[in-house]
Design a protein around this motif. Structure first.
Motif, short mmCIF file in Angstrom:
data_model
loop_
_atom_site.label_atom_id
_atom_site.label_comp_id
_atom_site.label_asym_id
_atom_site.label_seq_id
_atom_site.Cartn_x
_atom_site.Cartn_y
_atom_site.Cartn_z
N ASN A 128 7.06 11.47 0.87
CA ASN A 128 6.60 10.76 -0.32
C ASN A 128 7.60 10.81 -1.47
O ASN A 128 7.45 10.08 -2.45
CB ASN A 128 5.27 11.35 -0.81
N THR A 129 8.62 11.67 -1.34
CA THR A 129 9.64 11.81 -2.38
C THR A 129 11.01 11.87 -1.72
O THR A 129 11.21 12.61 -0.76
CB THR A 129 9.42 13.08 -3.22
N ILE A 130 11.93 11.08 -2.25
CA ILE A 130 13.33 11.08 -1.77
C ILE A 130 14.21 11.39 -2.97
O ILE A 130 14.01 10.83 -4.06
CB ILE A 130 13.71 9.72 -1.17
N THR A 131 15.19 12.26 -2.78
CA THR A 131 16.13 12.59 -3.84
C THR A 131 17.50 12.00 -3.51
O THR A 131 18.05 12.27 -2.44
CB THR A 131 16.26 14.11 -4.03
N LEU A 132 18.02 11.19 -4.42
CA LEU A 132 19.36 10.62 -4.30
C LEU A 132 20.28 11.37 -5.26
O LEU A 132 20.06 11.35 -6.47
CB LEU A 132 19.34 9.13 -4.64
N SER A 133 21.27 12.04 -4.70
CA SER A 133 22.20 12.85 -5.51
C SER A 133 23.62 12.33 -5.36
O SER A 133 24.00 11.86 -4.28
CB SER A 133 22.18 14.31 -5.06
N ALA A 191 0.82 -1.21 0.00
CA ALA A 191 0.00 0.00 0.00
C ALA A 191 0.86 1.27 0.00
O ALA A 191 0.35 2.35 -0.19
CB ALA A 191 -0.92 0.00 1.22
N ARG A 192 2.15 1.13 0.23
CA ARG A 192 3.02 2.30 0.35
C ARG A 192 4.01 2.38 -0.80
O ARG A 192 4.85 1.52 -0.99
CB ARG A 192 3.78 2.23 1.69
N TRP A 193 3.88 3.44 -1.58
CA TRP A 193 4.80 3.71 -2.69
C TRP A 193 5.39 5.10 -2.48
O TRP A 193 4.71 6.00 -1.97
CB TRP A 193 4.05 3.68 -4.03
N VAL A 194 6.63 5.25 -2.87
CA VAL A 194 7.28 6.57 -2.82
C VAL A 194 8.00 6.81 -4.14
O VAL A 194 8.28 5.87 -4.89
CB VAL A 194 8.28 6.68 -1.63
N THR A 195 8.30 8.07 -4.40
CA THR A 195 9.02 8.45 -5.61
C THR A 195 10.47 8.73 -5.26
O THR A 195 10.75 9.47 -4.31
CB THR A 195 8.38 9.69 -6.25
N ILE A 196 11.38 8.14 -6.03
CA ILE A 196 12.80 8.42 -5.86
C ILE A 196 13.23 9.26 -7.05
O ILE A 196 13.00 8.90 -8.20
CB ILE A 196 13.64 7.12 -5.83
N GLU A 197 13.82 10.41 -6.77
CA GLU A 197 14.36 11.27 -7.81
C GLU A 197 15.88 11.14 -7.81
O GLU A 197 16.49 11.03 -6.75
CB GLU A 197 13.95 12.73 -7.57
#
Length: 197
Positions: A165-170, A64-70
């Motif tokens: 809800n959004t995580i950024t990997l740099s 049920a849990r989705w997140v966006t990875i940027e």
């Protein structure tokens, strides 16, 4: 050889052995120092498992849990490489492993060694983002004009706070001057062996 000459030779050998042992100790300590820097400074866990989820998070079904990875990638100005993510975003289910790739290209006419520094935003999400395999764990060597896809495998912990809800990997790639100098010094005239990714 005189007694003074023998004593000097023994002293020189002792110094050489001491320097070799110090270099070995320094090299051996780099892995734990890297882990400490990643975990304490950047807040990135390098273990192979996601953290234990509290009972409240475990009660929510993972599907049920989705997140966006940027994904983001930059290069320090001293490194003549092009570097970018192959996909700028990915939708992932928490608790499952995924893989993303970054494209790197050496724009120069010589082999160069680069090292990548990762960061995760927002900072409070970094403790819930675990890289199980990453090109940033080791220095990368690209020959003149070489292109390569660099993989990163990761898991988002199900205990990630509900409002994230959004995580950024740099990643930022820097020129590794010491390893590049060693590479050039060890290379016969114009050929430099390619290192493993």
């Amino acid at each position: 050889m005189t007694a003074g000459g023998r004593a000097g030779a023994k002293l020189g050998i002792a110094k050489l052995v001491g320097i070799s042992l110090a270099a070995f100790a320094f090299t051996f300590s780099l892995v734990p120092l890297y882990r400490i820097a990643c975990e304490k400074v950047f807040g990135i866990r390098l273990d192979n498992t996601a953290a234990q989820a509290p009972a409240a998070a475990a009660a929510t079904p993972q599907d049920a849990r989705w997140v966006t990875i940027e994904f983001d990638g930059t290069v320090n100005s001293k490194l003549p490489w092009a570097f970018r993510p192959n996909a700028t975003r990915m939708r992932v289910r928490v608790g499952e492993q995924y893989e993303a790739t970054y494209a790197a290209h050496n724009d120069s006419d010589r082999a160069i060694v680069g090292s990548a520094a990762p960061s995760v935003a927002p900072a409070r999400a970094s403790g819930y983002f675990s890289k199980t395999e990453c090109f940033c764990f080791t220095a990368q060597t690209l020959q003149a004009g070489e292109s390569r896809d660099l993989p990163v495998r990761f898991i988002v912990d199900p205990a990630l706070p509900a409002d994230v809800n959004t995580i950024t990997l740099s990643y930022t790639f820097f020129k590794n001057d010491a390893l590049t100098a060693n590479l050039v010094a060890a290379a016969p005239s114009s050929t430099v062996p390619r290192s493993a990714p």
